[in-house]
Design an enzyme around this catalytic site. Structure first.
Site, short mmCIF file in Angstrom:
data_model
loop_
_atom_site.label_atom_id
_atom_site.label_comp_id
_atom_site.label_asym_id
_atom_site.label_seq_id
_atom_site.Cartn_x
_atom_site.Cartn_y
_atom_site.Cartn_z
N GLY A 1 0.80 -1.22 0.00
CA GLY A 1 0.00 0.00 0.00
C GLY A 1 0.84 1.27 0.00
N THR A 2 1.91 1.25 0.74
CA THR A 2 2.75 2.46 0.83
C THR A 2 3.30 2.82 -0.54
OG1 THR A 2 3.30 1.97 3.11
CG2 THR A 2 4.81 3.43 1.94
N ASN B 1 -8.50 3.83 8.15
CA ASN B 1 -7.91 2.69 8.86
C ASN B 1 -8.03 2.78 10.38
OD1 ASN B 1 -6.07 4.82 7.92
ND2 ASN B 1 -4.60 3.88 9.27
N GLN C 1 -7.95 -0.70 3.29
CA GLN C 1 -8.77 -1.31 4.35
C GLN C 1 -10.14 -1.74 3.86
OE1 GLN C 1 -7.58 -2.23 7.16
NE2 GLN C 1 -5.79 -0.94 7.51
N GLY D 1 -1.84 -6.82 0.13
CA GLY D 1 -2.17 -8.20 0.45
C GLY D 1 -2.34 -8.52 1.92
N HIS D 2 -1.54 -7.87 2.76
CA HIS D 2 -1.47 -8.36 4.14
C HIS D 2 -2.63 -7.92 5.03
CE1 HIS D 2 0.30 -4.76 6.35
NE2 HIS D 2 0.45 -4.39 5.10
N THR E 1 12.48 -6.81 -11.51
CA THR E 1 12.05 -8.18 -11.82
C THR E 1 10.75 -8.50 -11.11
OG1 THR E 1 14.35 -8.82 -12.08
CG2 THR E 1 12.75 -10.61 -11.79
N CYS F 1 1.90 2.24 11.38
CA CYS F 1 3.13 2.92 10.97
C CYS F 1 3.48 4.03 11.94
CB CYS F 1 2.95 3.49 9.56
SG CYS F 1 2.38 2.24 8.45
C1 LIG Z 1 -5.24 2.93 4.75
C2 LIG Z 1 -3.87 2.38 4.57
N1 LIG Z 1 -3.14 2.75 3.52
C3 LIG Z 1 -1.91 2.28 3.29
C4 LIG Z 1 -1.32 1.40 4.17
C5 LIG Z 1 0.07 0.91 3.88
O1 LIG Z 1 0.05 -0.40 3.35
P1 LIG Z 1 1.34 -1.33 3.41
O2 LIG Z 1 1.51 -1.74 4.83
O3 LIG Z 1 1.02 -2.49 2.51
O4 LIG Z 1 2.48 -0.53 2.91
C6 LIG Z 1 -2.01 0.99 5.31
C7 LIG Z 1 -1.38 0.10 6.30
O5 LIG Z 1 -1.64 0.19 7.49
C8 LIG Z 1 -3.33 1.49 5.52
O6 LIG Z 1 -4.06 1.13 6.58
#
Ligand SMILES: Cc1ncc(COP(=O)(O)O)c(C=O)c1O
Length: 388
Positions: free
Chosen positions: A81-82, A160, A188, A209-210, A246, A334
């Site tokens: 996501g980041t 989130n 989310q 994915g996680h 890759t 985070c």
């Molecule tokens: C709303 C939202 N965006 C982005 C992210 C970041 O995703 P990733 O952990 O896969 O980098 C998160 C992770 O907590 C999230 O809750």
């Protein structure tokens, strides 16, 4: 003894979810196969490419993106996501004049990138959040009315920390006639509520994915067919040079497999998580004087509750619960480890003691009513102890 052996009840699923054993088996079957770089021209390479491109197509289908005809939508695999959020903000705005607008309750991966772009000279504006947890689009409507030049707006599909669903449909109605691009962070929401990329009419959508019992380290960015995107990585032709490096057919396929499981079982999972969330909220509000569910009257995701016990300190509470075997969060993972109060609850204008006393309980379909009943008893016991 592993640290995780101490956790009896895991209520921090918005930070990450346990990998579904079926995803592990799926991954193992792919990793166990003969491997090759999907960019290689030999038959093994072509076979790896087949797995990768099939995963790409499937991801688009699962998210109801357009997959037929000349104007098919696109999916870029990323590390999560980041990266998808960073790529969307930087890449969509790169060759477009005008300001960037983001909401004040976005994930740090959007807010920090917006700040970086601002430092590089881009004008950035922030949309405020109302006390009910929904972002206020009024200022945006005003800027559009005034013909102010806006290149891109980024608004998450659901928050989130509070689970509050955001008015992305209204945002699109404002932005499309004005030719403004829209990105949504659906990290989310995917797998928890129906997500239909075409119906949303956004230009780009982030997923990972996680949060859906897949692996950490793989995510995606969906892109509307014709929307131009500049890469943020350089040095390869992979993924149409939009995200060189890759490619991993196994990771991509594991992401899609996790999505498929979540989306196929969404209605049952939704009901199960909603029942658990509602039980937690009603029990804690009934039995703890002053307890507040943040954003309770707004449309919300079924698995997330931000609940505040004014007068208590969220970090002390979290640690005390941890000792009792209950894992919960105090906001964005985070930002955990820092003592910063939640930027989301602050943006909602909630009183300081509400912000200070808020924890986040986030469920998965694996949680049961028995578990949440037990968790509630522990939470009540811990709060009674801390209050004295
Ligand atoms: C709303 C939202 N965006 C982005 C992210 C970041 O995703 P990733 O952990 O896969 O980098 C998160 C992770 O907590 C999230 O809750």
């Amino acid at each position: 003894m592993l640290l995780t052996d101490l956790i009896l009840i895991y209520l921090d699923n918005n930070s990450t979810t346990q990998i579904d054993p079926r995803v592990v088996s799926h991954l193992a079957s792919l990793l166990g196969n003969r491997f090759a770089n999907p960019a290689s021209q030999h038959s093994l390479g072509r076979s790896a490419r087949g797995v990768l491109e099939n995963a790409r197509e499937q991801l688009l289908v699962l998210c109801k993106a357009k997959t037929v005809g000349m104007q098919s939508d696109r999916a870029v695999f990323t590390s999560g996501g980041t990266e998808s959020n960073n790529l969307a903000l930087c890449g969509l705005i790169a060759n477009r004049p005008g300001m960037l607008v983001v909401s004040s309750i976005e994930h740090p991966s959007v807010l920090a990138m917006a700040q970086k772009l601002q430092q590089k000279g881009r004008e950035v504006r922030y949309l405020p959040c109302r006390a009910d947890g929904q972002v206020d689009l009024e200022p945006l409507a005003h800027w559009i009315d005034q013909d102010q030049k806006i290149a891109l707006v980024s608004l998450m599909l659901a928050n989130n920390e509070t689970g509050v669903v955001q008015p992305v449909d209204q945002l699109v109605r404002l932005c499309k006639p004005a030719g403004i691009l829209v990105h949504t962070d659906a990290v989310q929401a995917v797998g928890k509520v129906p997500v239909d990329f075409q119906a949303l009419e956004v230009d780009a959508l982030t997923l990972t994915g996680h949060k859906i019992h897949g692996l950490v380290g793989v995510g995606g960015l969906l892109l509307k067919h014709s929307v131009p995107l500049e890469p943020i990585f350089f040095g390869g032709f992979q993924q149409q040079s939009l995200r060189p490096g890759t490619e991993s057919p196994a990771l991509a396929s594991s992401l899609v497999f996790a999505c498929e499981l979540a989306i196929q079982q969404l209605p049952e999972r939704y009901e199960r998580m909603l029942a658990c969330r509602d039980r937690i909220e009603s029990e804690l509000v009934r039995r703890i004087a002053g307890a507040i569910v943040v954003g309770r009257d707004s449309p919300r995701l079924p698995h997330t509750t931000s609940i505040s016990f004014p007068g208590l300190d969220r970090q002390i509470l979290q640690m005390a619960l941890d000792k009792e075997g209950i894992a919960c969060g105090t906001g964005s993972a985070c930002a955990s480890g820092s003592s910063q109060p939640s930027h989301v609850l602050q943006a909602m204008g909630l009183p300081k003691e509400v912000v200070q006393g808020a924890i986040r309980l986030s469920l998965s379909w694996e949680n049961s009513l028995e578990e949440v009943d037990h968790a509630c008893e522990q939470i009540i016991r811990v709060i009674e102890r801390l209050s004295h």
